[in-house]
Design a protein around this motif. Structure first.
Motif, PDB file in Angstrom:
ATOM      1  N   UNK A 208       0.814  -1.210   0.000  1.00  0.00           N
ATOM      2  CA  UNK A 208       0.000   0.000   0.000  1.00  0.00           C
ATOM      3  C   UNK A 208       0.854   1.270   0.000  1.00  0.00           C
ATOM      4  N   UNK A 209       2.064   1.193   0.561  1.00  0.00           N
ATOM      5  CA  UNK A 209       2.972   2.336   0.617  1.00  0.00           C
ATOM      6  C   UNK A 209       4.342   1.893   0.105  1.00  0.00           C
ATOM      7  N   UNK A 210       4.902   2.679  -0.789  1.00  0.00           N
ATOM      8  CA  UNK A 210       6.240   2.406  -1.307  1.00  0.00           C
ATOM      9  C   UNK A 210       7.021   3.712  -1.323  1.00  0.00           C
ATOM     10  N   UNK A 211       8.102   3.741  -0.562  1.00  0.00           N
ATOM     11  CA  UNK A 211       8.960   4.931  -0.525  1.00  0.00           C
ATOM     12  C   UNK A 211      10.396   4.485  -0.770  1.00  0.00           C
ATOM     13  N   UNK A 212      11.003   5.051  -1.818  1.00  0.00           N
ATOM     14  CA  UNK A 212      12.414   4.795  -2.115  1.00  0.00           C
ATOM     15  C   UNK A 212      13.066   6.160  -2.357  1.00  0.00           C
ATOM     16  N   UNK A 213      14.022   6.494  -1.507  1.00  0.00           N
ATOM     17  CA  UNK A 213      14.757   7.743  -1.640  1.00  0.00           C
ATOM     18  C   UNK A 213      16.133   7.420  -2.184  1.00  0.00           C
ATOM     19  N   UNK A 214      16.437   7.966  -3.340  1.00  0.00           N
ATOM     20  CA  UNK A 214      17.714   7.698  -3.982  1.00  0.00           C
ATOM     21  C   UNK A 214      18.801   8.657  -3.534  1.00  0.00           C
ATOM     22  N   UNK A 215      19.950   8.504  -4.150  1.00  0.00           N
ATOM     23  CA  UNK A 215      21.080   9.353  -3.816  1.00  0.00           C
ATOM     24  C   UNK A 215      21.647  10.038  -5.059  1.00  0.00           C
ATOM     25  N   UNK A 216      20.837  10.113  -6.107  1.00  0.00           N
ATOM     26  CA  UNK A 216      21.281  10.811  -7.312  1.00  0.00           C
ATOM     27  C   UNK A 216      21.348  12.311  -7.003  1.00  0.00           C
ATOM     28  N   UNK A 217      22.273  13.016  -7.623  1.00  0.00           N
ATOM     29  CA  UNK A 217      22.393  14.455  -7.367  1.00  0.00           C
ATOM     30  C   UNK A 217      21.079  15.176  -7.620  1.00  0.00           C
ATOM     31  N   UNK A 218      20.809  16.143  -6.806  1.00  0.00           N
ATOM     32  CA  UNK A 218      19.593  16.927  -6.951  1.00  0.00           C
ATOM     33  C   UNK A 218      19.848  18.146  -7.828  1.00  0.00           C
ATOM     34  N   UNK A 219      19.355  18.101  -9.022  1.00  0.00           N
ATOM     35  CA  UNK A 219      19.355  19.218  -9.954  1.00  0.00           C
ATOM     36  C   UNK A 219      20.725  19.855 -10.163  1.00  0.00           C
ATOM     37  N   UNK A 220      21.750  19.060 -10.335  1.00  0.00           N
ATOM     38  CA  UNK A 220      23.064  19.590 -10.683  1.00  0.00           C
ATOM     39  C   UNK A 220      22.992  20.195 -12.081  1.00  0.00           C
ATOM     40  N   UNK A 221      22.157  19.603 -12.920  1.00  0.00           N
ATOM     41  CA  UNK A 221      21.999  20.049 -14.303  1.00  0.00           C
ATOM     42  C   UNK A 221      20.971  21.171 -14.340  1.00  0.00           C
ATOM     43  N   UNK A 222      21.296  22.259 -15.020  1.00  0.00           N
ATOM     44  CA  UNK A 222      20.326  23.352 -15.131  1.00  0.00           C
ATOM     45  C   UNK A 222      19.549  23.293 -16.439  1.00  0.00           C
TER      46      UNK A 222
ATOM     47  N   UNK B 158      -3.718  12.278 -15.764  1.00  0.00           N
ATOM     48  CA  UNK B 158      -3.531  12.331 -14.321  1.00  0.00           C
ATOM     49  C   UNK B 158      -4.819  12.787 -13.620  1.00  0.00           C
ATOM     50  N   UNK B 159      -5.667  13.484 -14.347  1.00  0.00           N
ATOM     51  CA  UNK B 159      -6.935  13.943 -13.767  1.00  0.00           C
ATOM     52  C   UNK B 159      -7.900  12.783 -13.493  1.00  0.00           C
ATOM     53  N   UNK B 160      -7.632  11.621 -14.052  1.00  0.00           N
ATOM     54  CA  UNK B 160      -8.461  10.433 -13.775  1.00  0.00           C
ATOM     55  C   UNK B 160      -8.163   9.828 -12.409  1.00  0.00           C
ATOM     56  N   UNK B 161      -7.107  10.274 -11.778  1.00  0.00           N
ATOM     57  CA  UNK B 161      -6.706   9.737 -10.468  1.00  0.00           C
ATOM     58  C   UNK B 161      -7.523  10.464  -9.392  1.00  0.00           C
ATOM     59  N   UNK B 162      -8.780  10.068  -9.247  1.00  0.00           N
ATOM     60  CA  UNK B 162      -9.731  10.799  -8.411  1.00  0.00           C
ATOM     61  C   UNK B 162      -9.418  10.735  -6.914  1.00  0.00           C
ATOM     62  N   UNK B 163      -8.631   9.766  -6.477  1.00  0.00           N
ATOM     63  CA  UNK B 163      -8.284   9.666  -5.059  1.00  0.00           C
ATOM     64  C   UNK B 163      -7.038  10.474  -4.707  1.00  0.00           C
ATOM     65  N   UNK B 164      -6.342  10.987  -5.718  1.00  0.00           N
ATOM     66  CA  UNK B 164      -5.089  11.692  -5.510  1.00  0.00           C
ATOM     67  C   UNK B 164      -5.320  12.981  -4.721  1.00  0.00           C
ATOM     68  N   UNK B 165      -4.650  13.080  -3.577  1.00  0.00           N
ATOM     69  CA  UNK B 165      -4.760  14.265  -2.718  1.00  0.00           C
ATOM     70  C   UNK B 165      -3.491  15.105  -2.759  1.00  0.00           C
ATOM     71  N   UNK B 166      -2.331  14.446  -2.923  1.00  0.00           N
ATOM     72  CA  UNK B 166      -1.050  15.139  -2.920  1.00  0.00           C
ATOM     73  C   UNK B 166      -0.253  14.717  -4.138  1.00  0.00           C
ATOM     74  N   UNK B 167       0.233  15.699  -4.877  1.00  0.00           N
ATOM     75  CA  UNK B 167       1.064  15.463  -6.048  1.00  0.00           C
ATOM     76  C   UNK B 167       2.300  16.337  -5.911  1.00  0.00           C
ATOM     77  N   UNK B 168       3.458  15.707  -5.802  1.00  0.00           N
ATOM     78  CA  UNK B 168       4.711  16.436  -5.618  1.00  0.00           C
ATOM     79  C   UNK B 168       5.636  16.107  -6.789  1.00  0.00           C
ATOM     80  N   UNK B 169       5.886  17.099  -7.615  1.00  0.00           N
ATOM     81  CA  UNK B 169       6.700  16.915  -8.816  1.00  0.00           C
ATOM     82  C   UNK B 169       7.856  17.913  -8.882  1.00  0.00           C
ATOM     83  N   UNK B 170       8.136  18.616  -7.800  1.00  0.00           N
ATOM     84  CA  UNK B 170       9.172  19.635  -7.836  1.00  0.00           C
ATOM     85  C   UNK B 170      10.541  19.018  -8.072  1.00  0.00           C
ATOM     86  N   UNK B 171      11.457  19.834  -8.547  1.00  0.00           N
ATOM     87  CA  UNK B 171      12.818  19.364  -8.812  1.00  0.00           C
ATOM     88  C   UNK B 171      12.926  18.531 -10.071  1.00  0.00           C
TER      89      UNK B 171
END
Length: 190
Positions: free
Chosen positions: A74-88, A161-174
């Protein structure tokens, strides 16, 4: 002596029943292993290598967290270690040591992820995921929270993505999205 042996047998049987009833479905285990392969075996998932003894449900570490309910993820969280936005200026191609390889397919990855049909929360951050966000994203119909931050996803957010009617939080920054998109009556600027 007969009663104690019977009691011991009953206790052992109950223990195996309880342990067995909380194990992840084998099909879900195979999906997790496929996701690990598609993410190109990140070091955060090294614990998954010995999958015959690991209980994926309730697996938790600072970088990886899996929660199950009724033998499904039900929950899957994987935090990687790739550089954060080194490329502009990201131009939509794989970048060694920052993105996954050229063989990574966002469509295939999202289709595999969608096979975990009970997913409610997904966080896949700083993993080097790249490509346009797949229009198959709506197949994650049970999602309430989606975090794909700090990757190399580019282009427009698909209208599906608008079909995802249960979606409450969408985080796409970075990421490297462009334009605007609509979800329900709420307008988001990227």
């Amino acid at each position: 002596m007969g009663w104690s042996s019977l009691f011991l047998l009953l206790c052992l049987s109950l223990t195996f029943f309880i342990m067995g009833s909380h194990q992840l479905q084998s099909s879900q285990t195979q999906v997790l292993l496929q996701l690990r392969k598609q993410l190109e075996y990140p070091k955060q998932l090294e614990i998954w290598y010995n999958n015959s003894t690991i209980d994926f449900c309730y697996l938790s570490s600072p970088q990886v967290d899996i929660t199950c309910h009724d033998n499904s993820v039900t929950h899957l969280r994987i935090l990687g270690d790739k550089p954060k936005r080194v490329v502009t200026n990201f131009h939509g191609f794989a970048i060694p040591n920052q993105t996954l390889s050229e063989t990574f397919s966002m469509d295939s990855f999202v289709a595999t992820l969608a096979r975990l049909t009970s997913l409610r929360v997904v966080t896949l951050s700083s993993l080097g995921i790249w490509g346009p966000l797949s229009d198959k994203i709506h197949r994650l119909y049970s999602l309430e929270h989606l975090d794909l931050s700090s990757n190399f996803i580019f282009g427009a957010v698909p209208p599906q993505i608008s079909r995802m009617v249960k979606l409450q939080t969408l985080k796409l920054d970075g990421n490297f999205f462009n334009g605007t998109f609509l979800i329900g009556l709420i307008h988001y600027q990227i």
